[in-house]
Design an enzyme around this catalytic site. Sequence first.
Site, mmCIF file in Angstrom:
data_model
loop_
_atom_site.group_PDB
_atom_site.id
_atom_site.type_symbol
_atom_site.label_atom_id
_atom_site.label_comp_id
_atom_site.label_asym_id
_atom_site.label_seq_id
_atom_site.Cartn_x
_atom_site.Cartn_y
_atom_site.Cartn_z
ATOM 1 C CB THR A 50 -9.649 -6.410 3.138
ATOM 2 O OG1 THR A 50 -8.687 -5.467 3.635
ATOM 3 C CG2 THR A 50 -8.925 -7.608 2.565
ATOM 4 N N GLY A 51 -10.942 -3.333 2.601
ATOM 5 C CA GLY A 51 -11.628 -2.247 3.290
ATOM 6 C C GLY A 51 -11.256 -2.124 4.765
ATOM 7 C CG ASN A 75 -2.287 -10.900 -2.387
ATOM 8 O OD1 ASN A 75 -2.163 -10.756 -3.594
ATOM 9 N ND2 ASN A 75 -1.328 -11.364 -1.624
ATOM 10 N N GLY A 99 -3.966 -4.517 -4.538
ATOM 11 C CA GLY A 99 -4.974 -3.564 -5.008
ATOM 12 C C GLY A 99 -4.290 -2.305 -5.499
ATOM 13 C CG HIS A 100 -2.116 -1.467 -9.129
ATOM 14 N ND1 HIS A 100 -1.201 -1.777 -8.171
ATOM 15 C CD2 HIS A 100 -1.447 -1.525 -10.315
ATOM 16 C CE1 HIS A 100 -0.030 -2.021 -8.761
ATOM 17 N NE2 HIS A 100 -0.144 -1.880 -10.050
ATOM 18 C CB THR A 101 -6.204 2.985 -5.555
ATOM 19 O OG1 THR A 101 -6.599 1.904 -4.717
ATOM 20 C CG2 THR A 101 -7.344 3.988 -5.670
ATOM 21 C CD GLN A 125 1.097 -8.766 -2.352
ATOM 22 O OE1 GLN A 125 1.845 -9.387 -3.066
ATOM 23 N NE2 GLN A 125 -0.170 -8.625 -2.653
ATOM 24 C CG ASP A 132 -1.819 -1.220 1.242
ATOM 25 O OD1 ASP A 132 -2.304 -1.611 0.175
ATOM 26 O OD2 ASP A 132 -1.983 -1.794 2.328
ATOM 27 C CE LYS A 180 -2.324 7.817 0.863
ATOM 28 N NZ LYS A 180 -3.084 6.651 1.310
ATOM 29 N N GLY A 228 1.566 2.964 -2.571
ATOM 30 C CA GLY A 228 1.190 3.826 -3.694
ATOM 31 C C GLY A 228 1.879 3.385 -4.983
ATOM 32 C CE LYS A 229 3.226 -2.433 -4.302
ATOM 33 N NZ LYS A 229 2.742 -2.073 -2.964
ATOM 34 C CG ASP A 242 -1.330 14.553 -0.247
ATOM 35 O OD1 ASP A 242 -0.538 13.610 -0.482
ATOM 36 O OD2 ASP A 242 -2.568 14.409 -0.250
HETATM 37 P P1 IMP Z 1 -2.297 -12.734 2.132
HETATM 38 O O1 IMP Z 1 -1.369 -12.175 1.105
HETATM 39 O O2 IMP Z 1 -3.746 -12.489 1.799
HETATM 40 O O3 IMP Z 1 -1.996 -14.159 2.462
HETATM 41 O O4 IMP Z 1 -2.053 -11.914 3.502
HETATM 42 C C1 IMP Z 1 -0.838 -12.006 4.226
HETATM 43 C C2 IMP Z 1 -0.462 -10.656 4.815
HETATM 44 O O5 IMP Z 1 -0.096 -9.763 3.760
HETATM 45 C C3 IMP Z 1 -1.597 -9.939 5.555
HETATM 46 O O6 IMP Z 1 -1.028 -9.176 6.587
HETATM 47 C C4 IMP Z 1 -2.173 -9.011 4.487
HETATM 48 O O7 IMP Z 1 -2.836 -7.912 5.048
HETATM 49 C C5 IMP Z 1 -0.912 -8.601 3.775
HETATM 50 N N1 IMP Z 1 -1.126 -8.182 2.374
HETATM 51 C C6 IMP Z 1 -1.308 -8.974 1.305
HETATM 52 N N2 IMP Z 1 -1.436 -8.238 0.183
HETATM 53 C C7 IMP Z 1 -1.328 -6.962 0.557
HETATM 54 C C8 IMP Z 1 -1.338 -5.737 -0.176
HETATM 55 O O8 IMP Z 1 -1.470 -5.674 -1.387
HETATM 56 N N3 IMP Z 1 -1.195 -4.596 0.580
HETATM 57 C C9 IMP Z 1 -1.014 -4.629 1.910
HETATM 58 N N4 IMP Z 1 -0.980 -5.756 2.622
HETATM 59 C C10 IMP Z 1 -1.130 -6.916 1.953
HETATM 60 MG MG MG Z 2 -2.319 -1.936 -2.580
#
Ligand code: IMP
Ligand code: MG
Length: 345
Positions: free
Chosen positions: A247-248, A37, A39-41, A168, A12, A277, A14-15, A279
């Site tokens: 996941t919110g 897992n 999420g690119h915003t 990640q 997270d 970030k 900001g990639k 700002d």
């Molecule tokens: P998993 O990748 O869903 O198995 O989660 C393992 C750990 O990595 C947890 O702490 C997740 O919150 C974290 N995690 C997985 N993907 C991301 C991501 O894209 N951003 C931030 N944390 C992540």
């Molecule tokens: Mg992300």
Amino acid sequence: MVTVILGMQFGDEGKGKISHYLAKDHSIGVRFNGGPNAGHTVYHKNKKVITHLLPATALYNRPSVIAPGVLIDTSVLIEDILETQIHIKHLFIDHKCPIIEKPHKAQDKTSGGEIGTTGRGIGPCMQDQAARTGNRAGDPYDIGRHDTVEYLHRSMNAGRKILCEGAQGHYLDLWHGTYPYVTSSMCTVGAVCTNAGIPPQKITRVIGVFKAYSTRVGNGPFRTELGSMSINKSRIATQGQEFGSTTGRPRRIGWLDLIDLKKACEFNGVTELAMTKVDVLNDFNKIGVAIDRKVDGNAIYTHMEGWHTVTDRNLEQFIGLIEEFVGVPITIVSYGPQPKYTLKR
Ligand code: IMP
Ligand code: MG
């Protein structure tokens, strides 16, 4: 010429925004690790777009590759494609990508609680990959299969610029992160070689992305975390909208840790840094930065004067401190979600 974008913290960073910013300067985008897992915003043409598996190049309809190390959930991929609202022309999915199936997600939801996983089935799918029992995207004997590795090699030989978009962050890496509180795939520069089949000599730029503070979702150690009663914490959470894009969940929040940043830069051979970030910290009086450790392992901080705008001298001093400590130049500063809030240095 291959550019690699990597997260220097816990994901997270900001990639997504930086990948999107650089996508128009590259011919091909590659996702080489993680899976749904991530999420690119990004803000594309003033519209917020959240994707999980597609490289940012897809939004420019440039060739986009999902390389073998990426775990695919087909329903998420379809949602991603619909989310872009464009007719994506060149999407290459490697036949070796592991497929996340319903039981993987069900298992992750019951067993992933201790780690605080995203529940997207990553760990259980990787268990099947390691046990050599999992299904992959293509039938290995199908002659019509896609080998994205060959495609990338042809493209590199033709002199095309490739952007590898990491998911990640360094400290979530299966091997080098804060095990067992990590994801089940690799988040370091080596993953570009092992997963996408790109030889190390081809990598010309490694851009480490980090936030001007730190966040973490899920469980596990977080040395510079701010307590739940901290005013700075709630201010950053609100200003920075620190909720997981997959996941919110509310993200844990802390100050920037320069020791960890330096280690991640050295490990991955980072050639330049992108800080995001800034700002969010506008109008803070004092900003904490961890610069050392006590004998008990706790962080020792220095406090920097806050800034009000991106051109403020105090921000220049903050940047100077980081560059000197880490020994890597900060070439990109992001001060808002839209591409126009990006400063090239
Ligand atoms: P998993 O990748 O869903 O198995 O989660 C393992 C750990 O990595 C947890 O702490 C997740 O919150 C974290 N995690 C997985 N993907 C991301 C991501 O894209 N951003 C931030 N944390 C992540
Ligand atoms: Mg992300």
